[in-house]
Scaffold this motif. Sequence first.
Motif, PDB file in Angstrom:
ATOM      1  N   LEU A  35       1.780   4.951  -7.685  1.00  0.00           N
ATOM      2  CA  LEU A  35       0.655   4.700  -8.591  1.00  0.00           C
ATOM      3  C   LEU A  35      -0.635   5.402  -8.216  1.00  0.00           C
ATOM      4  CD1 LEU A  35       1.149   0.854  -9.089  1.00  0.00           C
ATOM      5  CD2 LEU A  35       1.803   2.689 -10.638  1.00  0.00           C
ATOM      6  N   PHE A  36      -0.707   6.040  -7.053  1.00  0.00           N
ATOM      7  CA  PHE A  36      -1.964   6.597  -6.577  1.00  0.00           C
ATOM      8  C   PHE A  36      -2.492   7.695  -7.492  1.00  0.00           C
ATOM      9  CE2 PHE A  36      -4.675   9.229  -3.879  1.00  0.00           C
ATOM     10  CZ  PHE A  36      -5.519   8.262  -3.356  1.00  0.00           C
ATOM     11  N   GLU A  37      -1.626   8.600  -7.927  1.00  0.00           N
ATOM     12  CA  GLU A  37      -2.087   9.701  -8.774  1.00  0.00           C
ATOM     13  C   GLU A  37      -2.465   9.238 -10.172  1.00  0.00           C
ATOM     14  OE1 GLU A  37       0.560  12.995  -8.680  1.00  0.00           O
ATOM     15  OE2 GLU A  37       0.140  13.411  -6.573  1.00  0.00           O
ATOM     16  N   ASP A  38      -1.929   8.107 -10.620  1.00  0.00           N
ATOM     17  CA  ASP A  38      -2.356   7.553 -11.899  1.00  0.00           C
ATOM     18  C   ASP A  38      -3.752   6.944 -11.791  1.00  0.00           C
ATOM     19  OD1 ASP A  38       0.035   8.278 -13.077  1.00  0.00           O
ATOM     20  OD2 ASP A  38       0.972   6.347 -12.666  1.00  0.00           O
ATOM     21  N   ALA A  39      -4.021   6.299 -10.664  1.00  0.00           N
ATOM     22  CA  ALA A  39      -5.333   5.679 -10.466  1.00  0.00           C
ATOM     23  C   ALA A  39      -6.399   6.701 -10.105  1.00  0.00           C
ATOM     24  CB  ALA A  39      -5.241   4.615  -9.375  1.00  0.00           C
ATOM     25  N   PHE A  40      -6.028   7.700  -9.304  1.00  0.00           N
ATOM     26  CA  PHE A  40      -6.970   8.723  -8.852  1.00  0.00           C
ATOM     27  C   PHE A  40      -6.382  10.102  -9.115  1.00  0.00           C
ATOM     28  CE2 PHE A  40      -7.358   5.056  -5.988  1.00  0.00           C
ATOM     29  CZ  PHE A  40      -8.656   4.675  -6.277  1.00  0.00           C
ATOM     30  N   PRO A  41      -6.612  10.670 -10.303  1.00  0.00           N
ATOM     31  CA  PRO A  41      -6.013  11.973 -10.607  1.00  0.00           C
ATOM     32  C   PRO A  41      -6.626  13.079  -9.753  1.00  0.00           C
ATOM     33  CG  PRO A  41      -7.443  11.256 -12.384  1.00  0.00           C
ATOM     34  CD  PRO A  41      -7.368  10.127 -11.409  1.00  0.00           C
ATOM     35  N   THR A  78       0.821  -1.210   0.000  1.00  0.00           N
ATOM     36  CA  THR A  78       0.000   0.000   0.000  1.00  0.00           C
ATOM     37  C   THR A  78       0.852   1.256   0.000  1.00  0.00           C
ATOM     38  OG1 THR A  78      -1.707  -1.198   1.209  1.00  0.00           O
ATOM     39  CG2 THR A  78      -1.870   1.181   1.179  1.00  0.00           C
ATOM     40  N   PHE A 134       2.160   1.618  -3.473  1.00  0.00           N
ATOM     41  CA  PHE A 134       1.072   2.054  -4.347  1.00  0.00           C
ATOM     42  C   PHE A 134       0.801   3.544  -4.166  1.00  0.00           C
ATOM     43  CE2 PHE A 134      -3.485   3.034  -4.616  1.00  0.00           C
ATOM     44  CZ  PHE A 134      -3.700   2.813  -5.966  1.00  0.00           C
TER      45      PHE A 134
END
Length: 98
Positions: free
Chosen positions: A83-89, A76, A79
Motif C-alpha cells: 500500500l505504500f506507493e498508493d499512499a505516497f506516489p 508495517t 503496508f
Amino acid sequence: MYTLISYLLVVGSAIGVGLLIKLPLLPERPMRHSWTISAVFPTAVIALGLLAIFFQLGIRGFYQGMDLAIIIGILTALFAKYLFEDAFPKPESEESNE
C-alpha cells in the motif's frame, strides 16, 4: 528495559517480515535519489515511529509492549509492500518536465 526490547522487536519483525515478502534489504544505489521501498527504509523507520506514537499515547499492549511491537512490525511490512506507493506516489522525475 522493556521499551528497548520492544524497539528491537519492532525493527526485527519489520525487517524479517519484509524480507519474507521479498522486499529488498537496502534501496538501490544511489540511495539518496532512490525511491525503492526496502526492508530497512522506510519499513523499519515507519514501524519505529508508530511504536513510539503508541507508547507516547500510553498504549502498551499485554506484555509491556512486546506484543504490540511484533504486530506493528508485521503490519508495517505489509503496508510497505502493498500500500505504500498508493499512499505516497513517486514524484515525477525532473527529466519529464523538460
